[in-house]
Design a protein around this motif. Structure first.
Motif, PDB file in Angstrom:
ATOM      1  N   HIS A  44     -44.237  41.124  40.196  1.00 45.58           N
ATOM      2  CA  HIS A  44     -44.751  41.465  39.079  1.00 45.58           C
ATOM      3  C   HIS A  44     -44.341  42.810  38.682  1.00 45.58           C
ATOM      4  O   HIS A  44     -43.894  43.459  37.614  1.00 45.58           O
ATOM      5  CB  HIS A  44     -46.201  41.081  38.759  1.00 45.58           C
ATOM      6  CG  HIS A  44     -46.721  39.723  38.752  1.00 45.58           C
ATOM      7  ND1 HIS A  44     -46.530  39.097  37.494  1.00 45.58           N
ATOM      8  CD2 HIS A  44     -46.816  38.836  39.496  1.00 45.58           C
ATOM      9  CE1 HIS A  44     -46.917  37.738  37.739  1.00 45.58           C
ATOM     10  NE2 HIS A  44     -47.031  37.606  39.054  1.00 45.58           N
ATOM     11  N   HIS A  65     -48.329  38.237  32.536  1.00 48.20           N
ATOM     12  CA  HIS A  65     -48.490  37.956  34.008  1.00 48.20           C
ATOM     13  C   HIS A  65     -49.298  36.627  34.203  1.00 48.20           C
ATOM     14  O   HIS A  65     -50.528  36.596  33.547  1.00 48.20           O
ATOM     15  CB  HIS A  65     -48.669  39.157  34.664  1.00 48.20           C
ATOM     16  CG  HIS A  65     -47.962  40.432  34.579  1.00 48.20           C
ATOM     17  ND1 HIS A  65     -46.541  40.317  35.230  1.00 48.20           N
ATOM     18  CD2 HIS A  65     -48.039  41.480  33.891  1.00 48.20           C
ATOM     19  CE1 HIS A  65     -46.092  41.632  34.905  1.00 48.20           C
ATOM     20  NE2 HIS A  65     -47.088  42.270  33.790  1.00 48.20           N
ATOM     21  N   TYR A  67     -50.467  34.521  37.640  1.00 48.06           N
ATOM     22  CA  TYR A  67     -50.289  34.535  39.323  1.00 48.06           C
ATOM     23  C   TYR A  67     -50.321  33.020  39.895  1.00 48.06           C
ATOM     24  O   TYR A  67     -50.713  33.032  40.855  1.00 48.06           O
ATOM     25  CB  TYR A  67     -51.330  35.584  39.915  1.00 48.06           C
ATOM     26  CG  TYR A  67     -51.151  36.750  39.315  1.00 48.06           C
ATOM     27  CD1 TYR A  67     -50.402  37.619  39.946  1.00 48.06           C
ATOM     28  CD2 TYR A  67     -51.327  37.272  38.100  1.00 48.06           C
ATOM     29  CE1 TYR A  67     -49.900  39.024  39.749  1.00 48.06           C
ATOM     30  CE2 TYR A  67     -51.154  38.627  37.568  1.00 48.06           C
ATOM     31  CZ  TYR A  67     -50.445  39.385  38.486  1.00 48.06           C
ATOM     32  OH  TYR A  67     -50.224  40.604  38.057  1.00 48.06           O
TER      33      TYR A  67
END
Length: 183
Positions: A44, A65, A67
Motif C-alpha cells: 500500500h 485501500h 486490506y
C-alpha cells in the motif's frame, strides 16, 4: 515499532511532482478512483509513493485501500465511481483475490470496473491459466512491478474503463429512446 497507516500515507507530502501521463480531460474533473487490495502494508505505501502527484488522462488519482477481500467488497459496493481495483491474489486465503474478482464480476453495474491481479506468489495463480479462467483485465507480478509498469497499466485500465462506461451510457440512452418511441 512500525508506522501507522496514516503515517505511511503522509510520506507522500514531500514527493516531487510528476507530469501527467496524458492530458485529454479538463483539469477540473474528479480524480480517478483506484482501489488497492492487499494485506501487506508495504504494498500500500509503495503504491502510494509511486503514484503520488501523478495524473492519468488529465485527472489526478484518488487511491483507496482495502486490506482484505471482505473490506474490498464493501468498498466496491459503496463506491460506484471506482475505475480500477488492483487486487492481490493471496491474502486471507491462497485464493482470496480470485474469489473477490468473481464476486465483483457478479455485482450488478460493475462490469466497467477494471480488475488487475497483482501477486507475489504466482504459483498460487499461474498467469496464463488465471487470465483465461477469470474475468480480469491484467495480471502483474510484484517481482516485476516497476513505477513505469504501474503507470502504464493504470493508464490502459482507465482508458478501458472510459470506453466501457461510454458504451454502457450509449446503450442506456438508446434503451430510453427506444422506450420513448414505443410509448
Amino acid at each position: 515499532m512500525s508506522p501507522s497507516r496514516n503515517e505511511l500515507r503522509m510520506v507522500n507530502a514531500n514527493r516531487h511532482a510528476v507530469p501527467e501521463v496524458t492530458n485529454s480531460s479538463s483539469p477540473g474533473d474528479r480524480p480517478w478512483h483506484v482501489l488497492v487490495v492487499d494485506d501487506d502494508e508495504v504494498v500500500h505505501s509503495s503504491t502510494e509513493i509511486a503514484l503520488a502527484h501523478v495524473g492519468v488522462e488529465g485527472r489526478q488519482l484518488q487511491i483507496s485501500h482495502a486490506y482484505s477481500a471482505r473490506e474490498a467488497l464493501e468498498m466496491v459496493e459503496r463506491h460506484p465511481e471506482l475505475a480500477v481495483a488492483v487486487v492481490d491474489v493471496v491474502m486471507e486465503t491462497p485464493d482470496a483475490g480470485l474469489r473477490l474478482v468473481q464476486e465483483i464480476r457478479q455485482m450488478p453495474g460493475r462490469a466497467a470496473l477494471r480488475l488487475i491481479l497483482r501477486t507475489g506468489q504466482p504459483g498460487y495463480a499461474p498467469e496464463l491459466e488465471t487470465i483465461q479462467h477469470y474475468d480480469i483485465n491484467d495480471y502483474w507480478s510484484k517481482l516485476e512491478q516497476s513505477r513505469t509498469k504501474l503507470l502504464v497499466g493504470l493508464t490502459t485500465a482507465i482508458r478501458s474503463f472510459c470506453q466501457f462506461a461510454s458504451i454502457e451510457a450509449q446503450r442506456d440512452a438508446l434503451a430510453r429512446l427506444n422506450e420513448q418511441l414505443q410509448a
